[in-house]
Scaffold this motif. Structure first.
Motif, short mmCIF file in Angstrom:
data_model
loop_
_atom_site.label_atom_id
_atom_site.label_comp_id
_atom_site.label_asym_id
_atom_site.label_seq_id
_atom_site.Cartn_x
_atom_site.Cartn_y
_atom_site.Cartn_z
N TYR A 132 10.18 -3.18 -11.05
CA TYR A 132 9.33 -2.11 -11.09
C TYR A 132 8.68 -1.73 -9.85
O TYR A 132 8.60 -0.46 -9.38
N ALA A 133 8.33 -2.70 -9.00
CA ALA A 133 7.47 -2.29 -7.98
C ALA A 133 8.63 -1.64 -6.79
O ALA A 133 8.33 -0.73 -6.12
N ALA A 134 9.97 -2.34 -6.66
CA ALA A 134 10.84 -1.73 -5.91
C ALA A 134 11.05 -0.42 -6.16
O ALA A 134 11.51 0.37 -5.39
N GLN A 135 11.41 -0.10 -7.63
CA GLN A 135 11.52 1.29 -7.97
C GLN A 135 10.62 2.25 -7.36
O GLN A 135 10.96 3.35 -6.91
N GLU A 136 9.35 1.88 -7.56
CA GLU A 136 8.25 2.67 -7.02
C GLU A 136 8.36 2.88 -5.52
O GLU A 136 7.97 4.01 -5.04
N ILE A 137 8.50 1.86 -4.92
CA ILE A 137 8.81 1.81 -3.33
C ILE A 137 9.89 3.04 -3.12
O ILE A 137 9.67 3.72 -2.27
N ALA A 138 11.01 2.73 -3.64
CA ALA A 138 12.07 3.74 -3.45
C ALA A 138 11.79 5.26 -3.54
O ALA A 138 12.25 6.09 -3.07
N LYS A 139 11.02 5.41 -4.77
CA LYS A 139 10.72 6.73 -5.29
C LYS A 139 9.69 7.16 -4.13
O LYS A 139 9.86 8.31 -3.70
N VAL A 140 8.72 6.46 -3.63
CA VAL A 140 7.93 7.02 -2.45
C VAL A 140 8.70 7.38 -1.51
O VAL A 140 8.22 8.29 -0.77
N VAL A 168 11.60 2.19 7.05
CA VAL A 168 10.44 1.94 6.41
C VAL A 168 10.59 0.51 5.86
O VAL A 168 9.27 -0.18 5.80
N VAL A 169 11.64 0.30 5.16
CA VAL A 169 11.59 -1.10 4.36
C VAL A 169 11.30 -2.24 5.54
O VAL A 169 10.65 -3.15 5.26
N ALA A 170 11.93 -2.07 6.71
CA ALA A 170 11.72 -3.10 7.83
C ALA A 170 10.37 -3.21 8.26
O ALA A 170 9.73 -4.32 8.35
N GLY A 209 3.99 5.59 2.06
CA GLY A 209 4.31 7.25 2.31
C GLY A 209 4.29 7.77 3.71
O GLY A 209 5.05 8.54 4.16
N ALA A 210 3.06 7.39 4.29
CA ALA A 210 2.83 7.88 5.75
C ALA A 210 3.86 7.36 6.53
O ALA A 210 4.29 8.00 7.56
N ARG A 211 4.47 6.04 6.45
CA ARG A 211 5.59 5.72 7.35
C ARG A 211 6.82 6.43 7.13
O ARG A 211 7.49 6.78 7.99
N ALA A 212 7.02 6.80 5.80
CA ALA A 212 8.27 7.40 5.53
C ALA A 212 8.27 8.88 6.02
O ALA A 212 9.47 9.28 6.49
N GLN A 213 7.34 9.55 6.19
CA GLN A 213 6.71 10.66 6.52
C GLN A 213 7.10 10.76 8.31
O GLN A 213 7.73 11.51 8.75
N ASP A 249 0.76 -1.15 -0.09
CA ASP A 249 -0.08 0.10 0.12
C ASP A 249 0.75 1.21 0.07
O ASP A 249 1.55 1.75 1.02
N GLN A 250 0.97 2.14 -1.17
CA GLN A 250 1.90 3.00 -1.06
C GLN A 250 1.53 4.32 -0.35
O GLN A 250 2.41 5.17 0.04
N PHE A 251 0.20 4.21 -0.09
CA PHE A 251 -0.05 5.46 0.82
C PHE A 251 0.30 5.38 2.34
O PHE A 251 0.91 6.08 2.93
N GLU A 252 0.05 3.84 2.71
CA GLU A 252 0.58 3.45 4.05
C GLU A 252 2.42 3.69 4.18
O GLU A 252 2.96 4.25 4.83
#
Length: 411
Positions: A356-364, A165-167, A131-135, A126-129
């Motif tokens: 590709y999914a990992a690339q998007e995760i890194a970008k978020v 975030v990854v953990a 991003g929230a964790r990264a913030q 879930d990219q919303f979650e």
């Protein structure tokens, strides 16, 4: 400027004028060195790694694309290498080139089985979650130095964002995250106690995977366990360890290199009309101009072959020159051609590319880290002249040693 190495008695003729991928000149002006090597050798150049270990650096965009798209000619399993007799047991690049039972070194059907499972598990994040964790992590790091009016945005910020975030994403319990992150950092430092720290990380991840068999959750590990590929606990453990390492260093460097760009380039400065270029544009430009993963080992010739006018012997090591390929004048004659273009080689290419999914995760994660910093510290400025910034010594990665800044006190 780095100069070619003198001929060594133990070197074959092809490597008598090889260029060492090390030294201050390489670290500070690697792009100039790649251009010089391209003029001298063409799209494939002989290089020397630490300890004068020979390898081929693939500089050409099309040549890199061919190598990574031809697994029948250039294998991924490092046990094929013909230079193991030159590698000492304490060789600094051994953790990246020495064979490990991860999907990174797997080939053929075995690689596809594990890669497809990881792609699907990461694709369900879930990219919303995320991003929230990264913030949240970014805010916590800024809280620690916001009252001082100064900070090093590498060691106090960029280095500290990705791994927590990854953990959380893979399912590490909150109570264990701090200890795990500390041990991973100690492993990366490669100093005293690094091996013991890595053993603790491996054991913690293995126990976490075992626990998810009985108590699955909405995390990457649980999805891997449930995948039809029927991955074993040890396979998942190894691939998660690789995911954590791959998610930490390049993402931290991506954050740091992008912050450097935004603090030193007027195109990204805040104006009265709010007309600065976006964080997304800065992240994309860094992948073209200052990509965190500069050179990636590697591929190993399955048989004798010619590439870029060079005779490559069976078992030779090829280093993918991702940064050099991004600057190949044959496919990118003008820097402006990178604007909005995502055809960079920064995440590699082919079956073994970064998913590709990992690339998007890194970008978020990177985008959240930069946006939070700019929101919290809107007047942040570089505290030293830009030309005094230095880069960490590595033949493979490009990241700043420090990024000192100052700002108004914030609470």
């Amino acid at each position: 400027m780095t100069t070619p190495s003198p001929a060594l008695p133990t070197q074959e003729p092809a490597f008598r004028h090889a260029t060492p991928l090390s030294g201050p000149g390489f670290q500070q002006t690697s792009a100039d060195l790649y251009a010089e090597m391209r003029r001298a050798h063409g799209p494939v150049a002989p290089v020397l790694l630490d300890g004068d270990v020979p390898a081929w650096l693939v500089l050409g965009y099309r040549e890199v694309q061919y190598v990574v798209s031809s697994p029948e000619v250039f294998g991924r399993d490092s046990r094929r290498w013909n230079a193991w007799d030159r590698v000492p047991p304490d060789w600094p690049l051994l953790p990246l080139i020495g064979h490990q039972p991860t999907m990174m070194f797997a080939e053929g059907a075995e690689h596809r089985r594990r890669a497809e499972a990881l792609d699907e598990a990461l694709g369900a994040v879930d990219q919303f979650e995320l991003g929230a964790r990264a913030q949240q992590v970014a805010d916590q790091l800024i809280d620690a130095f916001a009252g001082s009016g100064e900070a090093d945005l590498i060691t106090q910020y960029a280095d500290g964002v990705p791994l927590p975030v990854v953990a959380r994403m893979i399912g590490v319990p909150e109570a264990e995250t701090a200890d795990l992150v500390r041990d991973v950092y100690q492993t990366h430092a490669a100093g005293e106690g690094a091996n013991e720290a890595y053993a603790r990380v491996r054991e913690k991840v293995r126990r976490m995977v075992e626990s998810k068999k009985d108590t699955p959750g909405p995390d990457v590990t649980s999805r891997l366990l449930a995948h039809p590929a029927a991955l074993a606990v040890e396979e998942i453990t190894e691939d998660l360890l690789h995911l954590m390492n791959a998610g930490q260093l390049p993402t931290a460097y991506w954050i740091g290199n992008t912050l450097r760009l935004m603090l030193t380039d007027d195109r990204f400065a805040m104006t009265l009309s709010g007309g600065r270029r976006s964080v997304g544009q800065a992240l994309n430009e860094v992948l073209w101009e200052d990509t965190p993963t500069q050179n990636f080992p590697g591929r190993f010739a399955v048989h004798d072959v010619r590439l870029g006018g060079r005779q490559i012997r069976k078992g030779d090591l090829l280093i993918l020159g991702l940064a050099a390929a991004n600057h190949d004048p044959l496919v990118r004659p003008l820097p402006q051609t990178s604007s909005g273009n995502q055809a960079y080689m920064s995440f590699s290419y082919g079956d073994h590319r970064c998913p590709y999914a990992a690339q998007e995760i890194a970008k978020v994660i990177a985008e959240a880290a930069i946006e939070v910093l700019l929101d919290r510290l809107p007047d942040v400025v570089l505290a030293v002249p830009a030309d005094t910034l230095t880069w960490r010594p590595s033949p493979l990665f490009r990241g700043l040693s420090a990024l000192p800044v100052k700002f108004s006190l914030a609470w």
